[in-house]
Design a protein around this motif. Structure first.
Motif, short mmCIF file in Angstrom:
data_model
loop_
_atom_site.label_atom_id
_atom_site.label_comp_id
_atom_site.label_asym_id
_atom_site.label_seq_id
_atom_site.Cartn_x
_atom_site.Cartn_y
_atom_site.Cartn_z
N CYS A 159 -6.19 -15.96 4.26
CA CYS A 159 -7.17 -14.97 2.80
C CYS A 159 -7.97 -16.22 1.83
CB CYS A 159 -6.53 -14.96 2.28
SG CYS A 159 -5.20 -13.40 1.82
N GLN B 252 -1.75 -13.40 -7.73
CA GLN B 252 -2.81 -13.09 -6.49
C GLN B 252 -2.25 -11.33 -5.34
OE1 GLN B 252 -5.55 -14.72 -7.52
NE2 GLN B 252 -6.05 -15.05 -5.24
N VAL C 224 -15.42 -3.84 -0.19
CA VAL C 224 -14.19 -5.09 -0.56
C VAL C 224 -12.94 -5.05 0.00
CG1 VAL C 224 -16.32 -6.20 -1.42
CG2 VAL C 224 -14.95 -4.45 -2.95
N SER D 90 -16.81 -13.93 1.64
CA SER D 90 -16.69 -12.78 0.18
C SER D 90 -17.50 -12.83 -0.36
CB SER D 90 -15.54 -11.30 0.15
OG SER D 90 -15.90 -9.83 0.25
N VAL E 50 -1.90 -17.60 3.54
CA VAL E 50 -3.29 -17.27 2.75
C VAL E 50 -3.86 -18.15 3.11
CG1 VAL E 50 -2.95 -19.29 0.34
CG2 VAL E 50 -1.08 -17.82 1.03
N VAL F 294 -4.13 -22.27 -3.92
CA VAL F 294 -4.59 -22.96 -2.94
C VAL F 294 -3.88 -24.72 -3.29
CG1 VAL F 294 -6.19 -23.85 -1.27
CG2 VAL F 294 -5.83 -21.48 -1.85
N ASN G 203 -5.86 -3.14 -6.52
CA ASN G 203 -7.55 -3.53 -7.00
C ASN G 203 -6.85 -2.42 -5.50
OD1 ASN G 203 -9.68 -4.18 -5.29
ND2 ASN G 203 -9.87 -4.37 -7.29
N PRO H 171 -12.47 -9.48 -9.65
CA PRO H 171 -13.27 -10.04 -8.69
C PRO H 171 -13.19 -11.66 -9.42
CG PRO H 171 -14.61 -8.02 -8.94
CD PRO H 171 -13.94 -8.02 -9.30
N GLY I 294 -3.58 -10.53 3.73
CA GLY I 294 -2.73 -10.46 2.52
C GLY I 294 -1.78 -9.76 1.79
N ILE I 295 -1.67 -8.35 2.74
CA ILE I 295 -0.05 -8.14 2.91
C ILE I 295 0.53 -8.56 3.60
CG2 ILE I 295 -0.23 -5.61 3.36
CD1 ILE I 295 -2.25 -3.93 2.95
C1 HEM Z 1 -2.91 -16.40 -1.49
C2 HEM Z 1 -3.41 -14.85 -1.69
C3 HEM Z 1 -4.94 -14.39 -1.77
C4 HEM Z 1 -6.50 -15.51 -1.75
C5 HEM Z 1 -6.24 -16.57 -2.00
C6 HEM Z 1 -7.30 -14.70 -1.95
C7 HEM Z 1 -8.50 -14.69 -2.34
C8 HEM Z 1 -9.54 -14.43 -2.65
C9 HEM Z 1 -10.90 -15.00 -2.85
C10 HEM Z 1 -11.83 -15.90 -3.35
C11 HEM Z 1 -11.31 -13.48 -3.11
C12 HEM Z 1 -13.46 -13.80 -3.04
C13 HEM Z 1 -13.69 -13.09 -4.73
C14 HEM Z 1 -14.60 -13.38 -5.02
O1 HEM Z 1 -15.63 -12.68 -4.72
O2 HEM Z 1 -15.72 -14.14 -6.25
C15 HEM Z 1 -11.16 -12.95 -2.95
C16 HEM Z 1 -11.56 -11.15 -2.73
C17 HEM Z 1 -10.64 -9.89 -2.67
N1 HEM Z 1 -9.18 -9.72 -2.52
FE1 HEM Z 1 -8.02 -11.66 -2.77
N2 HEM Z 1 -6.97 -13.07 -2.20
C18 HEM Z 1 -5.42 -13.39 -1.81
C19 HEM Z 1 -4.77 -12.17 -1.92
C20 HEM Z 1 -5.47 -10.79 -1.81
C21 HEM Z 1 -4.12 -9.76 -1.44
C22 HEM Z 1 -2.69 -9.60 -1.13
C23 HEM Z 1 -5.13 -8.15 -1.14
C24 HEM Z 1 -4.42 -6.80 -1.51
C25 HEM Z 1 -3.86 -6.80 -0.23
C26 HEM Z 1 -6.75 -8.79 -1.94
C27 HEM Z 1 -7.31 -8.34 -1.97
C28 HEM Z 1 -8.89 -8.51 -2.31
C29 HEM Z 1 -10.03 -7.45 -2.71
C30 HEM Z 1 -9.77 -6.04 -3.57
C31 HEM Z 1 -11.05 -8.92 -2.78
C32 HEM Z 1 -12.58 -8.19 -2.73
C33 HEM Z 1 -12.97 -8.17 -4.63
C34 HEM Z 1 -14.40 -7.56 -4.48
O3 HEM Z 1 -15.02 -8.21 -4.45
O4 HEM Z 1 -14.26 -6.80 -5.08
N3 HEM Z 1 -6.66 -10.77 -1.43
N4 HEM Z 1 -9.09 -13.10 -2.42
#
Ligand code: HEM
Ligand SMILES: Nc1nc2c(c(=O)[nH]1)N[C@H]1C(S)=C(S)[C@@H](COP(=O)(O)O)O[C@H]1N2
Ligand SMILES: [Mo]
Length: 355
Positions: free
Chosen positions: A10, A94, A257, A17, A7, A124, A101, A113, A48-49
């Motif tokens: 992540c 999450q 992304v 990002s 986490v 968190v 996604n 997003p 994340g996976i």
């Molecule tokens: C507790 C676990 C996770 C946390 C804390 C987290 C946190 C974040 C944060 C802060 C962003 C940035 C969002 C933004 O651009 O405003 C993000 C983007 C993203 N996350 Fe996660 N995430 C987690 C788990 C996952 C998992 C499991 C996946 C996929 C298997 C994933 C896929 C993505 C994707 C694809 C984006 C890009 C979104 C975009 O910019 O269009 N995340 N994540």
């Protein structure tokens, strides 16, 4: 502990990002190494996976406690149970929205997003509170040998602690390896669950085709021009004129992304040359506008640091051939260490910001 590590990775990579896409004055993002965003966003999706089986095992291990009596109890107990509800709910949110996604299965009715970003802070925050509250238990458990039968002193039920840990590690390894090939080239052949195989014209996947973007006719039109606007005026180029200009070739990745990425050889005009041709300075941000009708992907603003970089190209060719229509023909932006979503295809207009 490993769930905590996953986490934390992540959150760190997610924030990177986020701030590339929502720039703040204090945020600094380099242009080298060219694969840096490929690495951070690949790590985001991979960790994340990995967190998914780890969360399942974690929930399984505390399952009976989630339903312990009394359900209500005193104020302290209510607060504790509420915090656990927030913790479990936000983590499931999450991991499931992230997974849906990247599988491009948009069953949820909201824009991903902002929802995923807001819930990241909730998750968190809830974890920090939870770890703080449980610190004495965590300390005690970590101090014990793995084979100690039961932390709470009750009878041994179910599998041993060691077997649970080994099983969790194996499940996590399988989940990771089965998906990481969309980022890690040498895992491609064993990554049977990776949403993106890497197939597509010229050896690169395509997120949105020219047909879906509604640009087939305008991109192929003999009337096509690339207009570049700067402080000393505006210039329009036909494709033939662009092709006649000095060209550079760079090996740069497309890093979506959604975690998939692929490296390719791009040939085109160095953006900085076009900008100086219209009197722009290396300190100016540059706006890129697509033939695509206005929408979230039809324009992007490139910060000055990336706009002046010698590897930032207005690409006309990809992997030795003319740019495929689906990859942005007649020309597209390709810049180092930028999220794929900001590498605008089918460019029609480039503006020096403030000109
Ligand atoms: C507790 C676990 C996770 C946390 C804390 C987290 C946190 C974040 C944060 C802060 C962003 C940035 C969002 C933004 O651009 O405003 C993000 C983007 C993203 N996350 Fe996660 N995430 C987690 C788990 C996952 C998992 C499991 C996946 C996929 C298997 C994933 C896929 C993505 C994707 C694809 C984006 C890009 C979104 C975009 O910019 O269009 N995340 N994540
Ligand atoms: N105009 C426009 N440019 C775009 C997009 C789009 O939908 N419209 N998709 C972006 C996304 S999300 C990615 S990952 C890359 C993919 O580039 P490729 O299709 O050449 O692989 O293009 C980017 N450029
Ligand atoms: Mo993307």
């Amino acid at each position: 502990m490993w769930l905590g590590v996953a986490v934390a990775l992540c959150m760190a990579t997610g924030l990177i990002s986020h701030f590339i896409q929502h720039p703040q004055p204090w945020f600094w993002w380099p242009t080298r190494p060219v694969w840096l965003y490929r690495f951070t966003q690949g790590l985001h999706v991979i960790s994340g996976i990995a967190a998914i089986p780890l969360l399942v095992v974690k929930l399984w291990s505390v399952w009976p406690k989630l339903f312990a009596r009394p359900v209500i109890g005193g104020v302290t107990r209510q607060l504790e149970r509420l915090s656990i509800l927030v913790l479990v709910g936000s983590m499931i949110f999450q991991l499931s929205t992230g997974l849906l996604n990247i599988a491009q299965w948009y069953v949820f009715g909201f824009f991903f997003p902002p929802a995923h970003y807001a819930m990241a802070w909730v998750a968190v925050g809830a974890i920090i509170v939870h770890v703080g509250v449980k610190l004495p238990v965590i300390r005690r458990a970590l101090g014990e040998p793995v084979d100690s039968a039961d932390v709470t002193g009750g009878g041994v039920v179910g599998p041993s602690r060691r077997n649970v840990l080994v099983g969790a590690a194996a499940a996590t390894a399988v989940a990771t390896i089965a998906t990481a090939g969309q980022t890690v080239p040498w895992l491609k052949r064993v990554s049977v669950l990776a949403p993106r195989s890497g197939d597509g014209p010229q050896g690169l996947p395509v997120n949105r085709t020219a047909l879906a973007a509604g640009v087939v006719r305008s991109a192929r039109s003999p009337e096509y021009r690339l207009t570049v606007v700067g402080p000393s005026g505006s210039r329009s180029f036909t494709l033939a004129e662009l092709q006649a200009m000095p060209q550079s070739t760079h090996e740069l990745p497309i890093a979506c992304v959604e975690g998939w990425s692929a490296s390719a050889q791009w040939t085109g005009i160095v953006l900085a040359d076009l900008i100086s041709a219209v009197g722009g300075s290396p300190e100016s941000d540059v706006r890129m506008i697509s033939l695509e009708p206005p929408g979230p992907y039809s324009r992007t603003t490139l910060p000055a640091r990336h706009a002046r970089d010698s590897a930032t190209l207005i690409a006309l060719r990809l992997n030795g051939g003319e740019l495929d229509l689906d990859h942005g023909y007649p020309c597209r932006l390709i810049a180092p260490t930028r999220p794929g979503v900001l590498q605008t295809k089918w460019l029609t207009r480039i503006e020096v910001v403030g000109a």
